[in-house]
Design a protein around this motif. Structure first.
Motif, mmCIF file in Angstrom:
data_model
loop_
_atom_site.group_PDB
_atom_site.id
_atom_site.type_symbol
_atom_site.label_atom_id
_atom_site.label_comp_id
_atom_site.label_asym_id
_atom_site.label_seq_id
_atom_site.Cartn_x
_atom_site.Cartn_y
_atom_site.Cartn_z
ATOM 1 N N ALA A 15 10.214 45.782 47.000
ATOM 2 C CA ALA A 15 10.850 46.656 47.987
ATOM 3 C C ALA A 15 9.876 47.661 48.598
ATOM 4 O O ALA A 15 10.111 48.166 49.687
ATOM 5 C CB ALA A 15 12.012 47.403 47.346
ATOM 6 N N ILE A 23 8.114 60.502 50.175
ATOM 7 C CA ILE A 23 9.169 61.474 49.900
ATOM 8 C C ILE A 23 8.533 62.822 49.577
ATOM 9 O O ILE A 23 7.746 62.938 48.634
ATOM 10 C CB ILE A 23 10.050 61.023 48.707
ATOM 11 N N SER A 37 5.051 59.384 45.442
ATOM 12 C CA SER A 37 6.510 59.374 45.553
ATOM 13 C C SER A 37 6.935 58.600 46.803
ATOM 14 O O SER A 37 6.835 59.095 47.913
ATOM 15 C CB SER A 37 7.058 60.794 45.573
ATOM 16 N N TRP A 39 9.886 55.664 48.443
ATOM 17 C CA TRP A 39 11.174 54.971 48.348
ATOM 18 C C TRP A 39 11.124 53.748 49.229
ATOM 19 O O TRP A 39 10.486 53.760 50.291
ATOM 20 C CB TRP A 39 12.313 55.851 48.843
ATOM 21 N N PRO A 40 11.841 52.691 48.852
ATOM 22 C CA PRO A 40 11.988 51.553 49.757
ATOM 23 C C PRO A 40 12.732 51.997 51.021
ATOM 24 O O PRO A 40 13.527 52.941 50.976
ATOM 25 C CB PRO A 40 12.837 50.558 48.967
ATOM 26 N N TRP A 41 12.513 51.303 52.118
ATOM 27 C CA TRP A 41 13.125 51.734 53.377
ATOM 28 C C TRP A 41 14.647 51.743 53.290
ATOM 29 O O TRP A 41 15.290 52.598 53.898
ATOM 30 C CB TRP A 41 12.628 50.893 54.552
ATOM 31 N N GLN A 42 15.227 50.846 52.501
ATOM 32 C CA GLN A 42 16.685 50.794 52.392
ATOM 33 C C GLN A 42 17.234 52.073 51.763
ATOM 34 O O GLN A 42 18.232 52.633 52.231
ATOM 35 C CB GLN A 42 17.127 49.582 51.550
ATOM 36 N N GLU A 43 16.578 52.541 50.703
ATOM 37 C CA GLU A 43 17.005 53.787 50.044
ATOM 38 C C GLU A 43 16.812 54.981 50.965
ATOM 39 O O GLU A 43 17.611 55.917 50.967
ATOM 40 C CB GLU A 43 16.215 54.002 48.742
ATOM 41 N N THR A 44 15.746 54.950 51.732
ATOM 42 C CA THR A 44 15.462 56.051 52.651
ATOM 43 C C THR A 44 16.516 56.128 53.748
ATOM 44 O O THR A 44 17.022 57.216 54.054
ATOM 45 C CB THR A 44 14.063 55.877 53.264
ATOM 46 N N LYS A 46 19.547 55.053 53.572
ATOM 47 C CA LYS A 46 20.777 55.512 52.915
ATOM 48 C C LYS A 46 20.767 57.030 52.755
ATOM 49 O O LYS A 46 21.758 57.709 53.036
ATOM 50 C CB LYS A 46 20.920 54.831 51.554
ATOM 51 N N ALA A 47 19.621 57.593 52.323
ATOM 52 C CA ALA A 47 19.505 59.045 52.151
ATOM 53 C C ALA A 47 19.641 59.770 53.488
ATOM 54 O O ALA A 47 20.213 60.861 53.553
ATOM 55 C CB ALA A 47 18.176 59.396 51.482
ATOM 56 N N ARG A 52 20.785 63.641 52.977
ATOM 57 C CA ARG A 52 20.053 64.199 51.832
ATOM 58 C C ARG A 52 18.601 64.490 52.172
ATOM 59 O O ARG A 52 17.925 65.193 51.432
ATOM 60 C CB ARG A 52 20.121 63.231 50.655
#
Length: 194
Positions: A15, A23, A37, A39-44, A46-47, A52
């Protein structure tokens, strides 16, 4: 050795191979320098949708849903400050980072393991103050002997590292991929050359 010596120490989840986001904490510093730090683009995304994080930089690529299109974030900052850990976790990775990915007996890089300076068979404990990174040949040579009996010498005595020290060391070992949009946020507190 034809691969970068750091790759074996860094998790490379699938991912994070494509469009990861850097982050930053609410103070605009990375949550950690090494491992960086990310994050995968999908989590980003979502945030972002959950409000957030705030987007500071973006990739050119766009993701689409039925109702919206969003450029994939490359740098985001948390809306709420996350208090950094005061103590560095005692992990294999952090041990190798503290020892700068070098054998503490001969200075070699590459395939490292860890060694108890005072062997466990002689009452040594598994702690920051008794474990060092070691290459396989030095580890085999030392075995369960004392330093004196093995004829080996430590490059530096093992000790518990501080959080800031680990950040400083981590900056010297950047990951293999650094997106251009991250540069202003990774080294903003570095001393400028005149």
């Amino acid at each position: 050795m034809d691969t970068d010596f750091r790759t074996q120490f860094v998790r490379d989840p699938a991912a994070l191979r494509r469009n990861p986001a850097l982050i930053l904490n609410a103070d605009h510093r990375p949550l950690s320098y090494y491992p960086l730090s990310l994050w995968p683009w999908q989590e980003t995304v979502k945030a972002v949708v959950l409000d957030r994080v705030a987007i500071l930089a973006e990739y050119d690529e766009v993701v689409r849903s039925q109702h919206a299109a969003i450029r994939i974030p490359s740098v985001v900052v948390l809306r709420d400050y996350v208090k950094p850990r005061k103590h560095v976790a005692f992990t294999r990775f952090n041990l190798f980072l503290r020892d700068e990915f070098r054998c503490q007996y001969c200075g070699a890089r590459g395939e490292l393991t860890f060694d108890h300076v005072v062997p466990r068979s002689r009452g040594g404990v598994t702690s920051w103050e008794n474990v060092v990174a070691a290459c396989s040949p030095c580890n085999l040579r030392k075995a369960s002997k004392s330093l004196r009996a093995s004829g080996l010498r430590l490059k530096r005595p093992p000790r518990r590292p501080g959080t800031e020290e680990m950040h400083r060391i981590g900056r010297r070992f950047p990951p293999n991929h650094l997106h251009v949009s991250w540069m202003d946020y990774l080294y903003w507190d570095a001393e400028l050359e005149g």
